[in-house]
Design a protein around this motif. Sequence first.
Motif, PDB file in Angstrom:
ATOM      1  N   VAL A 298     -13.801   8.417  -2.562  1.00 52.99           N
ATOM      2  CA  VAL A 298     -12.430   7.903  -2.482  1.00 52.99           C
ATOM      3  C   VAL A 298     -11.725   8.625  -1.337  1.00 52.99           C
ATOM      4  O   VAL A 298     -11.213   9.747  -1.495  1.00 52.99           O
ATOM      5  CB  VAL A 298     -11.680   8.113  -3.817  1.00 52.99           C
ATOM      6  CG1 VAL A 298     -10.275   7.528  -3.728  1.00 52.99           C
ATOM      7  CG2 VAL A 298     -12.454   7.488  -4.960  1.00 52.99           C
ATOM      8  N   ALA A 299     -11.719   7.985  -0.196  1.00 55.43           N
ATOM      9  CA  ALA A 299     -11.165   8.625   1.000  1.00 55.43           C
ATOM     10  C   ALA A 299     -10.790   7.565   2.019  1.00 55.43           C
ATOM     11  O   ALA A 299     -11.199   6.407   1.920  1.00 55.43           O
ATOM     12  CB  ALA A 299     -12.192   9.589   1.587  1.00 55.43           C
ATOM     13  N   GLY A 300      -9.991   7.978   3.003  1.00 57.89           N
ATOM     14  CA  GLY A 300      -9.636   7.107   4.102  1.00 57.89           C
ATOM     15  C   GLY A 300      -8.173   6.721   4.113  1.00 57.89           C
ATOM     16  O   GLY A 300      -7.425   6.999   3.177  1.00 57.89           O
ATOM     17  N   GLU A 301      -7.769   6.075   5.184  1.00 55.95           N
ATOM     18  CA  GLU A 301      -6.396   5.614   5.329  1.00 55.95           C
ATOM     19  C   GLU A 301      -6.322   4.144   4.940  1.00 55.95           C
ATOM     20  O   GLU A 301      -7.042   3.307   5.497  1.00 55.95           O
ATOM     21  CB  GLU A 301      -5.910   5.799   6.762  1.00 55.95           C
ATOM     22  CG  GLU A 301      -5.788   7.275   7.173  1.00 55.95           C
ATOM     23  CD  GLU A 301      -5.136   7.440   8.536  1.00 55.95           C
ATOM     24  OE1 GLU A 301      -5.246   8.539   9.089  1.00 55.95           O
ATOM     25  OE2 GLU A 301      -4.514   6.477   9.031  1.00 55.95           O
ATOM     26  N   ILE A 302      -5.459   3.832   4.000  1.00 54.11           N
ATOM     27  CA  ILE A 302      -5.310   2.447   3.559  1.00 54.11           C
ATOM     28  C   ILE A 302      -3.851   2.010   3.692  1.00 54.11           C
ATOM     29  O   ILE A 302      -2.938   2.838   3.668  1.00 54.11           O
ATOM     30  CB  ILE A 302      -5.768   2.243   2.098  1.00 54.11           C
ATOM     31  CG1 ILE A 302      -4.954   3.130   1.134  1.00 54.11           C
ATOM     32  CG2 ILE A 302      -7.252   2.512   1.948  1.00 54.11           C
ATOM     33  CD1 ILE A 302      -5.226   2.854  -0.338  1.00 54.11           C
ATOM     34  N   THR A 303      -3.666   0.713   3.848  1.00 55.39           N
ATOM     35  CA  THR A 303      -2.311   0.156   3.917  1.00 55.39           C
ATOM     36  C   THR A 303      -1.992  -0.554   2.603  1.00 55.39           C
ATOM     37  O   THR A 303      -2.857  -1.179   1.984  1.00 55.39           O
ATOM     38  CB  THR A 303      -2.192  -0.850   5.078  1.00 55.39           C
ATOM     39  OG1 THR A 303      -3.270  -1.792   4.988  1.00 55.39           O
ATOM     40  CG2 THR A 303      -2.239  -0.137   6.417  1.00 55.39           C
ATOM     41  N   PHE A 304      -0.755  -0.464   2.202  1.00 54.37           N
ATOM     42  CA  PHE A 304      -0.285  -1.045   0.939  1.00 54.37           C
ATOM     43  C   PHE A 304       0.979  -1.842   1.239  1.00 54.37           C
ATOM     44  O   PHE A 304       1.963  -1.296   1.726  1.00 54.37           O
ATOM     45  CB  PHE A 304       0.008   0.083  -0.054  1.00 54.37           C
ATOM     46  CG  PHE A 304       0.660  -0.374  -1.343  1.00 54.37           C
ATOM     47  CD1 PHE A 304       0.239  -1.516  -2.009  1.00 54.37           C
ATOM     48  CD2 PHE A 304       1.692   0.381  -1.917  1.00 54.37           C
ATOM     49  CE1 PHE A 304       0.831  -1.916  -3.200  1.00 54.37           C
ATOM     50  CE2 PHE A 304       2.293  -0.003  -3.106  1.00 54.37           C
ATOM     51  CZ  PHE A 304       1.867  -1.160  -3.749  1.00 54.37           C
TER      52      PHE A 304
ATOM     53  N   ALA B  15     -11.158   3.687  -2.000  1.00 58.20           N
ATOM     54  CA  ALA B  15      -9.759   4.125  -2.005  1.00 58.20           C
ATOM     55  C   ALA B  15      -8.829   2.980  -2.387  1.00 58.20           C
ATOM     56  O   ALA B  15      -7.877   3.148  -3.164  1.00 58.20           O
ATOM     57  CB  ALA B  15      -9.374   4.672  -0.627  1.00 58.20           C
ATOM     58  N   ALA B  16      -9.111   1.783  -1.854  1.00 51.78           N
ATOM     59  CA  ALA B  16      -8.240   0.635  -2.123  1.00 51.78           C
ATOM     60  C   ALA B  16      -8.266   0.249  -3.602  1.00 51.78           C
ATOM     61  O   ALA B  16      -7.216  -0.001  -4.213  1.00 51.78           O
ATOM     62  CB  ALA B  16      -8.666  -0.549  -1.255  1.00 51.78           C
ATOM     63  N   THR B  17      -9.460   0.211  -4.187  1.00 54.50           N
ATOM     64  CA  THR B  17      -9.541  -0.194  -5.600  1.00 54.50           C
ATOM     65  C   THR B  17      -8.953   0.872  -6.526  1.00 54.50           C
ATOM     66  O   THR B  17      -8.267   0.549  -7.492  1.00 54.50           O
ATOM     67  CB  THR B  17     -10.999  -0.482  -6.000  1.00 54.50           C
ATOM     68  OG1 THR B  17     -11.812   0.646  -5.683  1.00 54.50           O
ATOM     69  CG2 THR B  17     -11.523  -1.702  -5.274  1.00 54.50           C
TER      70      THR B  17
END
Length: 444
Positions: free
Chosen positions: A43-49, A331-333
């Motif tokens: 679970v890592a990284g840059e995500i947009t929401f 990460a997104a889920t």
Amino acid sequence: MTRAKPTRIAVAALAAGVLLSTAACGMGGGSGDVEEAAKTGRVAGEITFRTLQLKPTFTEYVQGVIDGFEKKYPEVKVTWEDVPGDGYNEKLVADAQAGALPDVVNLSTDSFQLLGDRGMLADVAKLDGAVAQEYVPGAWEQFKLPGRGDGVYAYPWYVTPEILTYNKELFEKAGLNPAEPPTSVEQFFDYAEKIAASSGGRYSAFMADPKGRLPGDWQKMGVPLLDEKRERFTFDTATAVAWVERMKDLYAKGAMPKESLLKSDDINQLYGGGKLVFGPGSPGFVKDIKRNAPQVYAGTQVAGAVTGKLGHIGIYAQCLGIKKDTKHLDAATEFAKWVTNGPNQVEFSKKATIYPSNARGLADPYFADKGDGRDAETLARAVGAEQLKTAELDANTPVQWTNQVGDAVVREVQKAIKGEQDARTAVKKAQEEANKLLAEAARK
């Protein structure tokens, strides 16, 4: 009972218009056009929401949820963007075409279908089937897609169920028992007839404009709106004709304000002024009446939504979709599940007139508390929550029922209610016009 859905109507109309035009814009392919991401276990990284119109009212709440997630998963950075409702589906299409959809995106049922039908969303049931038990079954089922088996293409977020609101004093004046509200569309009409017969024109039962009742009433009565392929309208049935005939009869008998057939009167003002027995079927309406008409509010009763043969109720639902080809699926889920978990949804529901789709959240004592049973707002919250636990939830207005389609149907129905044409002709012409509009949109 009238479904409070102006926002949904607007979004649905736009969604449908955009949906039907996307084939010409390069989005017409199936799910095979978008590569499906795979989990890595990290679970890592840059995500947009992306959220829809939550700033500035809920900025502190949403940011708090994000901060909590980043604290739990320090290798994740969440970038939050909030966008206005106007043009939202156009923006979704533009972003999808540009490969710029956010990793986690807030969708209404209409915009969900827009992306889901085009294979732009990850199947969250396939990724983690056990997560289904976290959500209210009816809400989870909302985000399946026709012809896609058991796949579920979004995590349910907050929901608003339909309830029934009515003026107890006027109920009693009409000889009706406030403890026995109507439970079906047919019984609702029966009550309206009694109200008209006893009111002497001093008050009415409900608003006449069919736009507020269609296609919801027909769906509840089991009228098939579309064929199996969802390519043609099929509502020209004996049941739909009977519905129009009943509306015409009730209108003639004074069950509805005459002027409300052709123009949108302020239902809050009429109900708040003691001129209307049934208010809109929205928990938010109860709160408005409490603030704006406290005397009428004191005599307002709430009950479970009027349903039909299928036992369905109306629901306005929001969800979180996962971009199918996100680079950071884990990460997104995990973030979507975090936002929609029980505690976070309960906290959100205490800040707005909404309900959790999360089963554990809905089981919070806050939603079962009926107080002394006399405060309408408290009771509305409990009634709505109880319905959500077990009800078969209506899948809402299909995107094919655009504003144009709705207007075309309503025009024909209004003519029948006024006696300018018979009900059979009205429904026949309405379906013909609706299918014409559907075909025209598909050719664009």
